[in-house]
Structure formats: C-alpha cells, structure tokens
Design an enzyme around this catalytic site. Structure first.
Site, PDB file in Angstrom:
ATOM      1  N   ARG A  82      12.021  11.181  -1.051  1.00 21.27           N
ATOM      2  CA  ARG A  82      11.449  10.594  -2.272  1.00 21.27           C
ATOM      3  C   ARG A  82      10.120  11.253  -2.621  1.00 21.27           C
ATOM      4  NH1 ARG A  82      11.077   4.164  -2.250  1.00 21.27           N
ATOM      5  NH2 ARG A  82       9.250   4.620  -0.978  1.00 21.27           N
ATOM      6  N   LYS A 184       7.078   7.831  -7.175  1.00 20.14           N
ATOM      7  CA  LYS A 184       5.986   7.017  -6.640  1.00 20.14           C
ATOM      8  C   LYS A 184       4.654   7.701  -6.956  1.00 20.14           C
ATOM      9  CE  LYS A 184       5.816   3.812  -2.810  1.00 20.14           C
ATOM     10  NZ  LYS A 184       6.265   2.602  -3.507  1.00 20.14           N
ATOM     11  N   GLU A 220      12.021  -3.925 -12.919  1.00 20.43           N
ATOM     12  CA  GLU A 220      11.469  -4.314 -11.611  1.00 20.43           C
ATOM     13  C   GLU A 220      10.097  -4.936 -11.802  1.00 20.43           C
ATOM     14  OE1 GLU A 220      10.263  -1.246  -8.863  1.00 20.43           O
ATOM     15  OE2 GLU A 220      10.422   0.297 -10.380  1.00 20.43           O
TER      16      GLU A 220
HETATM   17  C1  LIG Z   1       7.254   1.596  -3.405  1.00 25.39           C
HETATM   18  C2  LIG Z   1       7.847   0.840  -4.548  1.00 25.39           C
HETATM   19  C3  LIG Z   1       8.929  -0.050  -4.379  1.00 25.39           C
HETATM   20  C4  LIG Z   1       9.489  -0.398  -3.022  1.00 25.39           C
HETATM   21  O1  LIG Z   1      10.080   0.680  -2.376  1.00 25.39           O
HETATM   22  P1  LIG Z   1      10.341   0.637  -0.790  1.00 25.39           P
HETATM   23  O2  LIG Z   1      10.833   1.993  -0.489  1.00 25.39           O
HETATM   24  O3  LIG Z   1      11.361  -0.408  -0.557  1.00 25.39           O
HETATM   25  O4  LIG Z   1       9.042   0.288  -0.158  1.00 25.39           O
HETATM   26  C5  LIG Z   1       9.445  -0.665  -5.499  1.00 25.39           C
HETATM   27  N1  LIG Z   1       8.944  -0.433  -6.734  1.00 25.39           N
HETATM   28  C6  LIG Z   1       7.902   0.387  -6.937  1.00 25.39           C
HETATM   29  C7  LIG Z   1       7.395   0.589  -8.309  1.00 25.39           C
HETATM   30  C8  LIG Z   1       7.339   1.060  -5.847  1.00 25.39           C
HETATM   31  O5  LIG Z   1       6.299   1.887  -6.064  1.00 25.39           O
END
Ligand SMILES: *Cc1c(COP(=O)(O)O)cnc(C)c1O
Length: 341
Positions: A82, A184, A220
């Site tokens: 990722r 991210k 989300e």
């Molecule tokens: C990091 C993140 C998540 C959760 O991802 P994980 O890999 O499960 O920790 C969900 N939404 C956003 C916007 C994120 O930055």
C-alpha cells in the site's frame, strides 16, 4: 530483555518516544543503505517538498506479543504494497517492499523493551512514512526523500468495554472522484481536521462521508472503513475507488467467510439502505472494529438494533476472531503473521 516500566493498561493513543528509529535517504536517484538511529528529530530545508506541498504518505501497523511469547506483526506485506501505491500516486520514489519489511522488523526488534506484554491489551504501534526532504519552490516532486519508521506503545483501544459510537453524515467530502482517497496521504487527513473538530464540538464521534459525486453512497469515515451486518447475518462493505483499502477490513472479510461461514458482499452501499442494517462497525488497525450505535443524518437518527451499550453479536465474533488470530490464540491463514522474534 527487560521491559520498560510503563503502565501498559493505562496508556492512551499518544506519542511516546522510543529508543530507535529506522532512517533511509533517497538522493541522486537511489536509496542509501539505511540505519537505526537514536535521534527522534528531523532537520530539513524550510523549503522541503513535504512542508510546502505536502508530498508525504504513511502507513500504520502494530506489533503484538503473542500468547506463546513471540513478537509479531500482522500482514506487513500489505502495508508495504500500500505504501508503494501511495508513493506512485504522489511521485515519491518507492521504498522497496522487501526493505520495508526489514526496516519494520529491525525497528520493532530495537524497541523490544516497549512491546507491551501479552494480555495487557496494549500494542506497539508502528509508523512508517516517506516525505520530500529537498527544497522545492516551483510545484514539482522533490529530488530527495527520507523514509523513516518509528514505534510508539499504545494502550488498549477499548478501556472498560467497547462503547458504540454516534456518528453523523458529513457535509464535507473526504475524497474527490479520481482523487487521492485510495492512498494513505497526509493531505487526506489535513483536510479532514476541520470536519472532525466540528463533529466533536457537536457531540459526534466521527463523520460518515458519502460519495462526493452523488452523495447517495456510503464511503468511509476519516480513518476507518465501514462494515455492516444485515438482519440475516450477511456482512456488507462498501466498494468504491475513493475508499482507502483497509487491511483490517480486508482481513475481516476473510474471517467472516472462512472462519464464521458468513456470506460477504463488497458492493456499493446506498445510504438509504443503512436504516435496514442490524450492525455497523468501523474497521482499522487502531481499534480492529469500533461498533457504531447511532448514525445521524441532519437531525434524522438511525439507531442500529445492536444498541448503544455493546458490540452487536456478529461484530463481536469478527472482533474476537481477528484479535485471536493476531495474538496467536487462533490459527492464522498462511502468511498473515510475520514473526519478528
Ligand atoms: C489507515 C486508514 C484506514 C484503515 O486501514 P487499516 O489498514 O485497516 O489500518 C481506513 N481509512 C483511512 C482513510 C485510512 O487512512
């Protein structure tokens, strides 16, 4: 190895400086060898790409002490992959995935004294990140970058039980169609701060973001993916190109299908359907799943049948199974657990 004298059970989710961090620098088209260092500060140009144009992305994962005393991480290969896709979208040179895994393991091992003991509920949070470190004034990618990994012990997420959250439908958008919602990037968080401070001031725990194009579909929250359970025990999670692909959510889908024998649907979820679901949870590394009890859409309340006092039954089973896998109490699928020592 002697553990630090920390009150593990009462740690919060805050930065606690640990002894060592991993640092590698990118210059003249190549990453250097990297090393563990003690200095927790960063000195860069006032004109660095990260400071002027937010050229940075990050990852988040945890190290756990298992029941049999090993220190492990959970699916770090997915964090490596990722981070690679985040870098590619931001014109940042990729830090090689095998080196990412080594850097994470080395940093955790060097801070072993801070890895909370089994049963404490606490974990060691690991934060890998990359940023443009050289001066950039005309808008362009930086020429030099720094990759770092630091760790910080964090307390049990649910102290005294998981209390269901109240969330609101946000009038702000988190991610544009064809934008950066799926990576991210720090920039996705900078623009969410106004909305979350406003939500908290109005008594809500989180924002539910809808798709910005039509405002009809669930995307989300600021930092966690949604997972719903239907009244006939089907697990449903929203699918969209602008959702960040949560490793926790992807793992819970496997747990639901292969461990609990539940049907799973990854598809578009219309906000209109939400009133008919039995349970709702937020998935991410920090909490695994936080139960949602109430969703407020401009004064109109949707109260989930699972209520405001505890996790719904399916959410609880998903939570117990995944945390059991992470802590070594339940056998993990091939490749999920990465043993550090
Ligand atoms: C990091 C993140 C998540 C959760 O991802 P994980 O890999 O499960 O920790 C969900 N939404 C956003 C916007 C994120 O930055």
């Amino acid at each position: 190895m002697e553990k630090k004298n920390i009150d593990w059970a009462n740690l919060g989710f805050g930065y606690v400086q640990t002894d060592k961090r991993y640092v590698a620098n990118y210059k003249d088209g190549a990453w250097d060898d990297g090393a563990l260092i003690s200095d927790a500060t960063v000195a860069i140009s006032e004109c660095a790409g990260v400071l002027q144009y937010a050229q940075t992305c990050f990852e988040g994962l945890k190290a756990y002490t298992t029941e049999d005393g090993h220190i492990v991480t959970f699916r770090p290969d997915l964090n490596a992959a990722r981070l690679k896709s985040s870098c590619e979208r931001l014109e940042i040179p990729v830090f090689p995935e095998e080196r990412f895994l080594e850097a994470v393991s080395e940093t955790v091992a060097a801070n072993e004294a801070y890895v909370p003991p089994y049963g404490s509920g606490a974990t060691l949070y690991i934060r890998p990140f990359i940023f443009g470190s050289s001066a950039v004034i005309g808008v362009a990618p930086a020429a030099e970058y720094q990759f770092r990994v630091f760790t910080t012990p964090v307390g049990p997420y649910f102290k005294g039980g998981a209390k269901p959250l109240t969330i609101r439908v946000s009038d702000f958008d988190r991610a544009a169609p064809h934008g950066t919602g799926h990576i991210k990037a720090g920039l996705n968080y900078a623009m969410s701060l106004y909305a979350i401070v406003d939500a908290h001031q109005k008594g809500f725990d989180e924002n539910m973001y809808l798709d910005p194009a039509t405002r009809t579909k669930v995307e989300e929250t600021g930092g966690a993916n949604f997972l719903f359970v239907t009244k006939d025990n089907k697990v449903v999670t929203p699918k969209s190109d602008s959702i960040l692909p949560s490793i926790t959510r992807r793992s819970l889908i496997t747990v639901a299908r292969d461990y609990l024998g539940l049907e799973v649907e990854e598809r578009e979820v219309f906000f209109d359907e939400v009133k008919d679901f039995a349970e709702c949870g937020l998935c991410g590394t920090a909490a695994v799943i936080s139960p949602v009890g109430k969703i407020v859409d401009h004064g109109k309340e949707i109260c989930l049948p699972s209520g405001m006092t505890e996790m719904g039954p399916v959410t609880k089973k998903l939570y117990d199974t995944l945390t059991g896998i992470q802590m070594g109490r339940i056998e993990a699928p091939e490749g999920w657990i990465h043993v550090i020592k």
